[in-house]
Design a protein around this motif. Structure first.
Motif, short mmCIF file in Angstrom:
data_model
loop_
_atom_site.label_atom_id
_atom_site.label_comp_id
_atom_site.label_asym_id
_atom_site.label_seq_id
_atom_site.Cartn_x
_atom_site.Cartn_y
_atom_site.Cartn_z
N GLN A 47 0.85 -1.19 0.00
CA GLN A 47 0.00 0.00 0.00
C GLN A 47 0.87 1.23 0.00
O GLN A 47 1.96 1.24 0.59
CB GLN A 47 -0.95 0.00 1.20
N ILE B 7 -6.82 -3.72 -5.07
CA ILE B 7 -7.80 -4.49 -4.31
C ILE B 7 -8.41 -3.67 -3.17
O ILE B 7 -9.29 -4.16 -2.45
CB ILE B 7 -7.15 -5.76 -3.72
N GLY B 8 -7.97 -2.43 -3.02
CA GLY B 8 -8.53 -1.58 -1.98
C GLY B 8 -8.08 -0.15 -2.16
O GLY B 8 -7.05 0.13 -2.77
N TYR B 9 -8.90 0.77 -1.65
CA TYR B 9 -8.56 2.19 -1.73
C TYR B 9 -8.99 2.86 -0.43
O TYR B 9 -10.15 2.75 -0.01
CB TYR B 9 -9.26 2.85 -2.92
N LYS B 10 -8.04 3.54 0.21
CA LYS B 10 -8.31 4.20 1.47
C LYS B 10 -8.37 5.71 1.25
O LYS B 10 -7.39 6.32 0.80
CB LYS B 10 -7.21 3.86 2.49
N ILE C 20 -12.19 3.05 4.07
CA ILE C 20 -11.61 2.07 3.15
C ILE C 20 -12.68 1.53 2.21
O ILE C 20 -13.76 1.11 2.65
CB ILE C 20 -10.96 0.92 3.92
N HIS C 21 -12.38 1.54 0.92
CA HIS C 21 -13.27 0.96 -0.09
C HIS C 21 -12.60 -0.28 -0.66
O HIS C 21 -11.52 -0.19 -1.24
CB HIS C 21 -13.55 1.95 -1.22
N THR C 22 -13.21 -1.42 -0.46
CA THR C 22 -12.68 -2.64 -1.06
C THR C 22 -13.21 -2.74 -2.48
O THR C 22 -14.38 -2.45 -2.74
CB THR C 22 -13.12 -3.87 -0.25
N SER C 23 -12.33 -3.09 -3.39
CA SER C 23 -12.68 -3.17 -4.82
C SER C 23 -13.35 -1.88 -5.28
O SER C 23 -14.56 -1.85 -5.57
CB SER C 23 -13.60 -4.37 -5.08
#
Length: 345
Positions: free
Chosen positions: A268, A296-299, A305-308
């Protein structure tokens, strides 16, 4: 007696022997100059042939006082010779010279460390942490109170320091001011609390991860300054449950974390304001086709946190991308996210 203490004693005796030889030569030279009124060169010559017992002729016939002084010099020189010889034999035959060389090498490596991790405690957990960092080529230093563990770590080529990691001086000697992070992996939760508290006081911005045996210690470690706390039994229990429920998935996740088995890594990193990614949606960024890396994730900068993440979501400055891919591709994307120009395929 501890091996490091024994080594110090042996080195001290060896040094004393060398200094004693020099002092004896000086005393002999001075004595001949005073008693026999010799020149400095003649006095040194007489001292050397007397101590070495080579049997060369005297400069001139010695007086009675000179003969007594010569006898004392011969007795002192012979005794010192055997004392020095025994110390030299002990130094080399016992392997102390190798230990001394390794200690000096360890000190030189310690001074060169920068942006490294400090592992406090070289038990079962600390050993595995060191192995993982070594395989990934990440610099680190080990601190432990037991000399046997320190010597074992040094035999493996690790930089290791004997001492209590809760001691400010020891942490400073381990390069805390230049360290990237610290792992508190001592045998007891109480020790780890003191280690974390000391490290956080000395360097407020340090990234600290601590181990804990019981859940009651988790809050104490977090209050002391740890950013993350690993509950060993809880983590082991979760892993064992996953192995029972879905062994195939757990095996795959293990492979992702093992660079030896699969050429994939997970990482990350933050998106810099100067990066071309800022303001683009994930669809526009087209990260997979440009870098062969899966997001696979965005913070979000606020911590959510947003997964996908959906294709329409916009990448913001200081947002954190969680990615999986080959190490070389991950490094390229990381540089691009930092605002550097990178050639993509």
């Amino acid at each position: 007696m501890a091996k490091d203490t024994q080594q110090f004693i042996t080195l001290r005796r060896f040094s004393i022997s060398i200094v004693s030889v020099v002092l004896l030569i000086w005393a002999g030279t001075t004595g001949y100059m005073i008693i026999e009124h010799m020149t400095p060169v003649d006095a040194l010559y007489m001292t050397v042939i007397t101590l070495s017992t080579v049997g060369f002729s005297e400069i001139h016939t010695l007086s009675e006082s000179g003969r007594i002084f010569t006898l004392a010099l011969i007795i002192g020189g012979t005794s010192l010779f055997f004392f020095t010889l025994s110390n030299v034999a002990v130094f080399f035959l016992s392997g102390e010279w190798r230990s001394h060389w390794e200690l000096q090498r360890n000190i030189r490596m310690l001074r060169k460390l920068n942006d490294h991790f400090i592992i406090c405690g070289y038990g079962r957990l600390g050993t595995n942490v060191a192995t993982e960092l070594q395989e990934k080529g990440i610099p680190f230093v080990i601190i432990d109170t037991t000399i046997e563990k320190i010597l074992l770590a040094r035999d493996l080529g690790y930089v290791a320091l004997k001492g209590n990691a809760a001691d400010e001086t020891v942490l400073k000697d381990a390069g805390l001011d230049k360290a990237r992070g610290l792992i508190a992996a001592a045998n007891t939760d109480a020790e780890n609390v003191f280690i974390v508290l000391t490290a956080r006081t000395l360097k407020p911005g340090l990234h600290i991860v601590a181990r804990a045996d019981c859940e009651e210690s988790e809050n104490k470690l977090l209050r002391a300054g740890a950013e993350r706390v690993v509950l060993l039994y809880k983590s082991a229990g979760r892993k064992m449950a996953n192995l029972l429920i879905d062994p195939g998935l757990e095996e795959y996740l293990d492979e992702l974390n093992d660079a030896k088995n699969l050429d994939l890594t997970m990482s990350q990193f933050s998106v810099s304001e100067s990066s071309s990614l800022c303001g683009l949606s994930f669809r526009q960024a087209d990260i997979y086709n440009r870098f062969r890396v899966n997001i696979i994730g965005y913070k979000l900068p606020g911590g959510e946190i947003h997964t996908s993440p959906i294709p329409a979501e916009v990448i913001q400055k200081n947002g954190i991308l969680i990615a999986i891919g080959k190490p070389s591709d991950i490094d390229a994307l990381k540089q691009f996210a930092a605002g550097e120009e990178v050639k993509t395929g």
